[in-house]
Design a protein around this motif. Structure first.
Motif, PDB file in Angstrom:
ATOM      1  N   UNK A 159       0.849  -1.197   0.000  1.00  0.00           N
ATOM      2  CA  UNK A 159       0.000   0.000   0.000  1.00  0.00           C
ATOM      3  C   UNK A 159       0.882   1.245   0.000  1.00  0.00           C
ATOM      4  N   UNK A 160       0.538   2.176  -0.875  1.00  0.00           N
ATOM      5  CA  UNK A 160       1.342   3.396  -0.995  1.00  0.00           C
ATOM      6  C   UNK A 160       0.449   4.506  -1.535  1.00  0.00           C
ATOM      7  N   UNK A 161       0.662   5.714  -1.016  1.00  0.00           N
ATOM      8  CA  UNK A 161      -0.027   6.885  -1.543  1.00  0.00           C
ATOM      9  C   UNK A 161      -1.460   7.002  -1.070  1.00  0.00           C
ATOM     10  N   UNK A 162      -2.236   7.853  -1.769  1.00  0.00           N
ATOM     11  CA  UNK A 162      -1.936   8.461  -3.065  1.00  0.00           C
ATOM     12  C   UNK A 162      -0.972   9.646  -2.988  1.00  0.00           C
ATOM     13  N   UNK A 163      -0.252   9.869  -4.094  1.00  0.00           N
ATOM     14  CA  UNK A 163       0.639  11.013  -4.225  1.00  0.00           C
ATOM     15  C   UNK A 163       0.450  11.631  -5.608  1.00  0.00           C
ATOM     16  N   UNK A 164       0.691  12.930  -5.689  1.00  0.00           N
ATOM     17  CA  UNK A 164       0.726  13.626  -6.973  1.00  0.00           C
ATOM     18  C   UNK A 164       2.194  13.896  -7.300  1.00  0.00           C
ATOM     19  N   UNK A 165       2.616  13.531  -8.497  1.00  0.00           N
ATOM     20  CA  UNK A 165       4.006  13.691  -8.898  1.00  0.00           C
ATOM     21  C   UNK A 165       4.289  15.159  -9.206  1.00  0.00           C
ATOM     22  N   UNK A 166       5.378  15.667  -8.670  1.00  0.00           N
ATOM     23  CA  UNK A 166       5.791  17.049  -8.890  1.00  0.00           C
ATOM     24  C   UNK A 166       6.153  17.271 -10.362  1.00  0.00           C
ATOM     25  N   UNK A 167       5.904  18.484 -10.847  1.00  0.00           N
ATOM     26  CA  UNK A 167       6.252  18.793 -12.237  1.00  0.00           C
ATOM     27  C   UNK A 167       7.754  18.618 -12.474  1.00  0.00           C
ATOM     28  N   UNK A 168       8.094  18.143 -13.676  1.00  0.00           N
ATOM     29  CA  UNK A 168       9.483  17.871 -14.059  1.00  0.00           C
ATOM     30  C   UNK A 168      10.143  16.833 -13.167  1.00  0.00           C
ATOM     31  N   UNK A 169       9.308  15.958 -12.634  1.00  0.00           N
ATOM     32  CA  UNK A 169       9.784  14.796 -11.884  1.00  0.00           C
ATOM     33  C   UNK A 169       9.085  13.562 -12.447  1.00  0.00           C
ATOM     34  N   UNK A 170       9.674  12.379 -12.149  1.00  0.00           N
ATOM     35  CA  UNK A 170       9.139  11.125 -12.659  1.00  0.00           C
ATOM     36  C   UNK A 170       9.139  10.090 -11.549  1.00  0.00           C
ATOM     37  N   UNK A 171       8.061   9.308 -11.506  1.00  0.00           N
ATOM     38  CA  UNK A 171       7.929   8.251 -10.504  1.00  0.00           C
ATOM     39  C   UNK A 171       8.379   6.947 -11.148  1.00  0.00           C
ATOM     40  N   UNK A 172       9.391   6.310 -10.547  1.00  0.00           N
ATOM     41  CA  UNK A 172      10.025   5.123 -11.108  1.00  0.00           C
ATOM     42  C   UNK A 172       9.741   3.894 -10.261  1.00  0.00           C
ATOM     43  N   UNK A 173       9.467   2.773 -10.941  1.00  0.00           N
ATOM     44  CA  UNK A 173       9.282   1.496 -10.254  1.00  0.00           C
ATOM     45  C   UNK A 173       9.977   0.391 -11.042  1.00  0.00           C
ATOM     46  N   UNK A 188      10.573  10.834  -6.079  1.00  0.00           N
ATOM     47  CA  UNK A 188      10.618  10.944  -7.531  1.00  0.00           C
ATOM     48  C   UNK A 188      11.998  11.375  -8.028  1.00  0.00           C
ATOM     49  N   UNK A 189      12.192  11.273  -9.340  1.00  0.00           N
ATOM     50  CA  UNK A 189      13.468  11.609  -9.972  1.00  0.00           C
ATOM     51  C   UNK A 189      13.321  12.926 -10.729  1.00  0.00           C
ATOM     52  N   UNK A 190      14.111  13.947 -10.401  1.00  0.00           N
ATOM     53  CA  UNK A 190      14.050  15.204 -11.147  1.00  0.00           C
ATOM     54  C   UNK A 190      14.784  15.094 -12.482  1.00  0.00           C
ATOM     55  N   UNK A 191      14.470  16.016 -13.378  1.00  0.00           N
ATOM     56  CA  UNK A 191      15.061  15.971 -14.717  1.00  0.00           C
ATOM     57  C   UNK A 191      16.583  16.000 -14.679  1.00  0.00           C
ATOM     58  N   UNK A 192      17.165  16.714 -13.747  1.00  0.00           N
ATOM     59  CA  UNK A 192      18.619  16.860 -13.727  1.00  0.00           C
ATOM     60  C   UNK A 192      19.335  15.524 -13.501  1.00  0.00           C
ATOM     61  N   UNK A 193      18.625  14.517 -12.989  1.00  0.00           N
ATOM     62  CA  UNK A 193      19.244  13.217 -12.741  1.00  0.00           C
ATOM     63  C   UNK A 193      18.964  12.197 -13.842  1.00  0.00           C
ATOM     64  N   UNK A 194      18.146  12.574 -14.821  1.00  0.00           N
ATOM     65  CA  UNK A 194      17.828  11.657 -15.918  1.00  0.00           C
ATOM     66  C   UNK A 194      19.022  11.564 -16.869  1.00  0.00           C
ATOM     67  N   UNK A 195      19.451  10.342 -17.176  1.00  0.00           N
ATOM     68  CA  UNK A 195      20.624  10.127 -18.019  1.00  0.00           C
ATOM     69  C   UNK A 195      20.232   9.684 -19.425  1.00  0.00           C
ATOM     70  N   UNK A 196      19.355   8.709 -19.549  1.00  0.00           N
ATOM     71  CA  UNK A 196      18.995   8.199 -20.869  1.00  0.00           C
ATOM     72  C   UNK A 196      18.120   6.978 -20.748  1.00  0.00           C
ATOM     73  N   UNK A 197      18.061   6.193 -21.812  1.00  0.00           N
ATOM     74  CA  UNK A 197      17.254   4.976 -21.800  1.00  0.00           C
ATOM     75  C   UNK A 197      18.059   3.827 -22.388  1.00  0.00           C
ATOM     76  N   UNK A 198      17.799   2.601 -21.941  1.00  0.00           N
ATOM     77  CA  UNK A 198      18.511   1.451 -22.494  1.00  0.00           C
ATOM     78  C   UNK A 198      18.278   1.328 -23.994  1.00  0.00           C
ATOM     79  N   UNK A 199      19.321   0.987 -24.732  1.00  0.00           N
ATOM     80  CA  UNK A 199      19.288   0.957 -26.192  1.00  0.00           C
ATOM     81  C   UNK A 199      19.250  -0.487 -26.683  1.00  0.00           C
ATOM     82  N   UNK A 200      20.345  -1.228 -26.459  1.00  0.00           N
ATOM     83  CA  UNK A 200      20.370  -2.635 -26.837  1.00  0.00           C
ATOM     84  C   UNK A 200      21.372  -3.376 -25.960  1.00  0.00           C
ATOM     85  N   UNK A 201      21.210  -4.687 -25.910  1.00  0.00           N
ATOM     86  CA  UNK A 201      22.093  -5.550 -25.128  1.00  0.00           C
ATOM     87  C   UNK A 201      23.275  -5.969 -25.998  1.00  0.00           C
ATOM     88  N   UNK A 202      24.477  -5.643 -25.573  1.00  0.00           N
ATOM     89  CA  UNK A 202      25.652  -6.048 -26.357  1.00  0.00           C
ATOM     90  C   UNK A 202      26.316  -7.300 -25.808  1.00  0.00           C
TER      91      UNK A 202
END
Length: 232
Positions: A159-173, A188-202
């Protein structure tokens, strides 16, 4: 210089994204997916470019979308990289009850009716929520039936929340919902900490150092939509 601006190697160190990403998967991260983050010297994590506006990026862009798998810096130790799935964006409301995720996208009730199947929509005092919005699209998302509410487990798993996500933030699970250290526990994760997304497995190997040949070269956006071959 390519590793600074375009791609970076990343190894899945934990099981929080099973059964989508596995321990021992070696990925290339697409660093330009959400803008261009301030480059850091690998391992030392020392920035090599000024962050003049403090948003962690030298070129800004749109942030993660709902459902994206995202590489980001852990808010409690920014030298550590985490990988999780974005389940809510700024303005969204979410909560968990009995391990079930309920999401109210910030676009509102009309948007929900137009974009989600009727059988997944729940009306709570006039506000519509989507029940488990990602499981059909990403079949690696799962719960562990062995994890029960016995007083030994964190309540946030159930059980968690409810919560409203802050603008320019992202909720990750994590996709391995009952074994993931994620936004339920540290926010939540602010934009300044976002690095990228997985591309492919090498490269990929298991705990016995056996190579998973069938995963090498796989594009993550394709892989994550298929029934997982490795279920643990």
């Amino acid at each position: 210089m390519v590793i600074f601006f375009v791609a970076q190697a990343f190894v899945i160190p934990s099981g929080s994204m099973k059964n989508t990403l596995l321990i021992g998967d070696h990925l290339f991260v697409k660093k330009f997916a959400y803008g261009v983050p301030v480059p850091h010297i690998p391992w030392l994590e020392i920035p090599v470019w000024p962050d003049s506006d403090g948003d962690g990026h030298i070129i800004d862009a749109e942030g993660p979308k709902r459902g994206d798998i995202v590489i980001f810096r852990y808010p409690r130790n920014e030298k550590i990289h985490y990988v999780k799935r974005c389940v809510a964006v700024g303005g969204d409301i979410l909560f968990l009850r009995d391990k079930v995720l309920y999401l109210h996208p910030h676009e509102g009730n009309d948007y929900i009716v137009s974009n989600y199947p009727k059988e997944k929509i729940v009306d709570i005092e006039g506000m519509l929520f989507v029940k488990n919005p990602y499981r059909e699209e990403f079949p690696g998302i799962h719960n562990d039936p062995k994890v029960i509410m016995d007083g030994m487990q964190p309540i946030e798993i159930f059980d968690f929340g409810p919560v409203r996500v802050e603008e320019n933030h992202w909720f990750m699970m994590g996709d391995n919902r009952d074994h993931s250290n994620d936004s339920r526990f540290w926010g939540t994760v602010p934009y300044r900490l976002v690095v990228g997304k997985p591309w492919f497995i090498y490269f990929s190997w298991d705990e016995n150092y056996l190579i998973r040949w069938d995963r090498i070269g796989r594009n993550i956006e394709t892989l994550e939509r298929e029934p997982p071959n490795y279920v643990e």
